[in-house]
Design an enzyme around this catalytic site. Structure first.
Site, mmCIF file in Angstrom:
data_model
loop_
_atom_site.group_PDB
_atom_site.id
_atom_site.type_symbol
_atom_site.label_atom_id
_atom_site.label_comp_id
_atom_site.label_asym_id
_atom_site.label_seq_id
_atom_site.Cartn_x
_atom_site.Cartn_y
_atom_site.Cartn_z
ATOM 1 N N ASP A 199 0.440 136.200 -30.541
ATOM 2 C CA ASP A 199 0.642 135.049 -30.887
ATOM 3 C C ASP A 199 1.835 134.470 -30.021
ATOM 4 O O ASP A 199 3.141 135.146 -29.931
ATOM 5 C CB ASP A 199 1.260 134.842 -32.297
ATOM 6 N N MET A 224 6.684 133.842 -41.780
ATOM 7 C CA MET A 224 7.905 133.909 -40.887
ATOM 8 C C MET A 224 8.881 133.447 -41.770
ATOM 9 O O MET A 224 9.606 132.464 -41.529
ATOM 10 C CB MET A 224 7.873 132.919 -39.677
ATOM 11 N N HIS A 226 0.628 133.522 -41.553
ATOM 12 C CA HIS A 226 1.789 134.205 -40.830
ATOM 13 C C HIS A 226 3.271 133.657 -41.579
ATOM 14 O O HIS A 226 3.653 132.732 -41.320
ATOM 15 C CB HIS A 226 1.685 133.874 -39.343
ATOM 16 N N MET A 270 4.393 139.203 -31.571
ATOM 17 C CA MET A 270 4.760 137.908 -31.157
ATOM 18 C C MET A 270 4.815 137.962 -29.592
ATOM 19 O O MET A 270 5.707 138.963 -29.036
ATOM 20 C CB MET A 270 6.102 137.640 -31.883
ATOM 21 N N ASP A 283 1.014 128.945 -39.673
ATOM 22 C CA ASP A 283 2.450 129.206 -39.474
ATOM 23 C C ASP A 283 3.442 128.506 -40.485
ATOM 24 O O ASP A 283 3.497 127.433 -40.637
ATOM 25 C CB ASP A 283 2.861 128.672 -37.960
ATOM 26 N N SER A 290 -3.684 127.617 -33.725
ATOM 27 C CA SER A 290 -2.495 127.473 -34.691
ATOM 28 C C SER A 290 -2.241 126.052 -35.016
ATOM 29 O O SER A 290 -2.061 125.276 -34.069
ATOM 30 C CB SER A 290 -1.359 128.197 -34.030
ATOM 31 N N HIS A 348 -5.052 129.747 -37.826
ATOM 32 C CA HIS A 348 -3.854 130.186 -37.983
ATOM 33 C C HIS A 348 -2.677 129.289 -38.630
ATOM 34 O O HIS A 348 -2.641 128.139 -38.204
ATOM 35 C CB HIS A 348 -3.341 130.748 -36.544
ATOM 36 N N MET A 383 7.255 128.817 -42.016
ATOM 37 C CA MET A 383 8.503 128.996 -41.501
ATOM 38 C C MET A 383 9.663 128.492 -42.499
ATOM 39 O O MET A 383 9.293 127.339 -42.901
ATOM 40 C CB MET A 383 8.718 128.394 -39.940
#
Length: 217
Positions: free
Chosen positions: A176, A69, A67, A138, A36, A9, A34, A38
């Protein structure tokens, strides 16, 4: 046991050297990268958007495991796929119409994933499992790297693996949060296929050894 996929990540990477960091983990044996994403609303942190995915796509051939979020992820699916995302994973908790969202991701030419937080039961995904390619569990509460693995999430992974076998489905199970060589073996035995590891890789002195250790469990 089949080979476990390792997805470092970039949340834990040195963003001043992000291109070099991604090239380094690719050389060290990473299978996916990966990413992330957000928004400061769905989770209490703000990270990156499609422009960073686009930049990463230019420097690596590895799958970009993106991913989201974020709230209202449907608004941004096209942007991330156009930027080069291989997999787009949305949260069950943020998506009102998961079947439609998964179909939209596949229709854009990407792999469709769905994620659940530690407090969300696996049962909330029962009806959508035939329509997704990946389920991301998660194993910490999302928002920040470096958190401690929540072992109770193992049972959720066991359930998903059991349902996958019983229903003869093909989705991958990804975990994760707080993953390292000390717990990856338990995750693999529970049925996990893909390990997201941030601090365990990017905060280590030897990326190749860290990735090999997680894969070996």
């Amino acid at each position: 046991m089949k080979k476990q996929l390792i997805a470092p990540s970039i949340l834990s990477a040195d963003f001043a050297r992000l291109g070099d960091e991604v090239r380094a983990v690719e050389k060290a044996g990473a299978d996916w990268i990966h990413v992330d994403v957000m928004d400061g609303l769905f989770v209490p942190n703000i990270t990156i958007g499609p422009l960073v995915v686009e930049a990463l796509r230019k420097i690596t051939k590895l799958p970009l495991d993106t991913h989201l979020m974020i709230r209202d992820p449907d608004r941004y699916l096209g942007d991330f796929v156009s930027a080069g995302a291989t997999t787009v994973t949305v949260h069950q908790e943020a998506s009102l119409h998961l079947h439609r969202t998964a179909a939209a991701i596949r229709g854009l030419g990407a792999t469709a994933g769905v994620s659940i937080n530690p407090a969300t039961p696996a049962e909330t995904l029962a009806d959508v499992l035939p329509f997704v390619d990946l389920v991301l569990v998660m194993t910490v509460n999302p928002g920040f790297g470096g958190q401690k693995f929540i072992p109770e999430c193992l049972e959720k992974i066991r359930k998903l693996a059991r349902w996958r076998a019983e229903k003869k489905l093909n989705f991958l199970i990804e975990a994760d949060g707080g993953i390292n060589a000390a717990n990856s073996g338990k995750l693999a035995r529970a049925g996990c296929d893909v390990f997201v590891a941030g601090s365990a890789v990017f905060k280590s002195a030897d990326y190749a050894a860290a990735i090999a250790g997680i894969r070996k469990g």
